[in-house]
Design an enzyme around this catalytic site. Structure first.
Site, mmCIF file in Angstrom:
data_model
loop_
_atom_site.group_PDB
_atom_site.id
_atom_site.type_symbol
_atom_site.label_atom_id
_atom_site.label_comp_id
_atom_site.label_asym_id
_atom_site.label_seq_id
_atom_site.Cartn_x
_atom_site.Cartn_y
_atom_site.Cartn_z
ATOM 1 N N LYS A 242 0.807 -1.248 -0.051
ATOM 2 C CA LYS A 242 -0.038 0.059 -0.073
ATOM 3 C C LYS A 242 0.695 1.163 0.081
ATOM 4 O O LYS A 242 0.609 2.391 -0.408
ATOM 5 C CB LYS A 242 -0.755 0.064 1.458
ATOM 6 C CG LYS A 242 -1.712 1.134 1.617
ATOM 7 C CD LYS A 242 -2.662 1.069 2.731
ATOM 8 C CE LYS A 242 -3.615 -0.026 2.640
ATOM 9 N NZ LYS A 242 -4.716 -0.212 3.645
HETATM 10 N N1 GLU Z 1 -5.802 0.080 8.176
HETATM 11 C C1 GLU Z 1 -5.192 -1.119 8.056
HETATM 12 C C2 GLU Z 1 -4.444 -1.011 6.676
HETATM 13 O O1 GLU Z 1 -4.679 -0.540 5.749
HETATM 14 C C3 GLU Z 1 -6.080 -2.150 7.961
HETATM 15 C C4 GLU Z 1 -6.696 -2.583 9.422
HETATM 16 C C5 GLU Z 1 -7.560 -3.738 9.281
HETATM 17 O O2 GLU Z 1 -8.334 -4.341 8.423
HETATM 18 O O3 GLU Z 1 -7.458 -4.311 10.482
HETATM 19 O O4 GLU Z 1 -3.449 -1.803 6.678
#
Ligand code: GLU
Length: 308
Positions: A242
């Site tokens: 990401k």
């Molecule tokens: N916000 C987290 C991420 O984008 C994912 C959190 C989750 O799904 O528990 O890696």
């Protein structure tokens, strides 16, 4: 209430960049798991990691999801506005003696407010401050004690997963003295407060789940069902993160023309290929087909490239 009506799933992107193919698959996968049983699908912005959050990205992600026909229920929840909830949980853990102040300056402090991805965890914390702060040390963080026993759970896709927190990470940070609450605490508090009982996300967070189950147990919170989806890799099999935004929707695709293809590719990636006549339809219709035909047992475990 009909049991199937009560599923509450969610998608929780971190607005540190535009949606990319890996998060698109997590969005489609969590949507399918929830919607295929008539459940709710909530949206949360995991925006605690202020230095890494790019303000315009939250809106960009929301617009992208809408354009792709991925409609969520209720208002968007933003972690940056929920500090009081984390504070309360932290106080409860402290009152019960589950956490302690730590004076060590370690790299896991800096990273604690965002989700740890494979290779980011570093060596396990050796417990140096477990029995109290050493002379002359100042408090830098709060750590939660981890148990000696392994944490075991059954993932709907990956099967049984067991982990010794002592060996994997040791007592872990739930709050930095000078900074935000840690991802591990925030995600647990929020999922419970939002009534989420089904967590579907990328397999890069599989190894965070035992930490979250540990916190759920300490806080007396219900433990959701977990399903960790295979990861999308770059064409050469390397990690597509990401953070590097190697392939992003806003950078690489014109959603007006490529939206349907992206949804169809995501379904195929998740082992639910749509027939040719459906693939040519608008996003919502492809998703609707996916919802009706969704079979979680067909989701492969292996990480691979999304675009054949
Ligand atoms: N916000 C987290 C991420 O984008 C994912 C959190 C989750 O799904 O528990 O890696």
């Amino acid at each position: 209430m009909d049991k199937e009506q009560s599923v509450v799933g969610r998608f929780a992107p971190s607005p540190t960049g535009p949606l990319h193919l890996g998060s698109l698959v997590a969005a489609v996968g969590s949507w399918l798991f929830a919607r295929s049983v008539g459940g709710r699908w909530l949206l949360r912005m995991d925006d605690l990691d202020i230095p890494r959050v790019v303000p315009a990205m939250a809106d960009d992600i929301l617009r992208t999801l809408e354009t792709l026909g991925l409609q969520w229920d209720g208002p968007v929840v933003r972690q940056s506005q929920r500090t009081e909830l984390y504070e309360t949980a932290c106080r409860e853990l402290r009152r019960k003696g589950y956490i302690y102040p730590c004076g060590c300056s370690r790299s896991d402090l800096a990273r604690s407010s965002s989700a740890p991805h494979p290779g980011e965890d570093g060596p396990a914390y050796p417990g140096s401050c477990r029995e109290g702060l050493k002379e002359g040390r100042v408090e830098r963080s709060l750590r939660v004690r981890v148990p000696h026993e392994e944490i075991v759970f059954t993932d709907a896709i990956m099967g049984e997963f067991r982990q010794s927190l002592l060996h994997a990470c040791g007592d872990f940070v739930i709050r930095r003295k000078d900074g935000p609450f840690a991802y591990q605490l925030a995600v647990v508090v929020d999922d419970a407060a939002m009534g989420v009982n089904q967590v579907v996300r990328g397999a890069d967070l599989l190894s965070s789940t035992p930490r979250q189950i540990h916190l759920q147990r300490l806080l007396g919170l219900p433990i959701p069902a977990y399903a960790h989806l295979p990861l999308v890799t770059a064409p050469d099999g390397s990690k597509l993160s990401k953070r590097d935004n190697a392939v992003s929707l806003v950078q690489g695709f014109d959603l007006a023309t490529a939206g349907s293809r992206l949804i169809a590719l995501s379904l195929e990636f998740l082992g639910q290929p749509a027939p040719a006549d459906v693939v040519a339809a608008p996003c919502r219709e492809i998703l609707e087909w996916g919802r009706e035909h969704f079979d979680p047992t067909r989701i492969p475990r292996q990480s691979r490239c999304l675009i054949p």
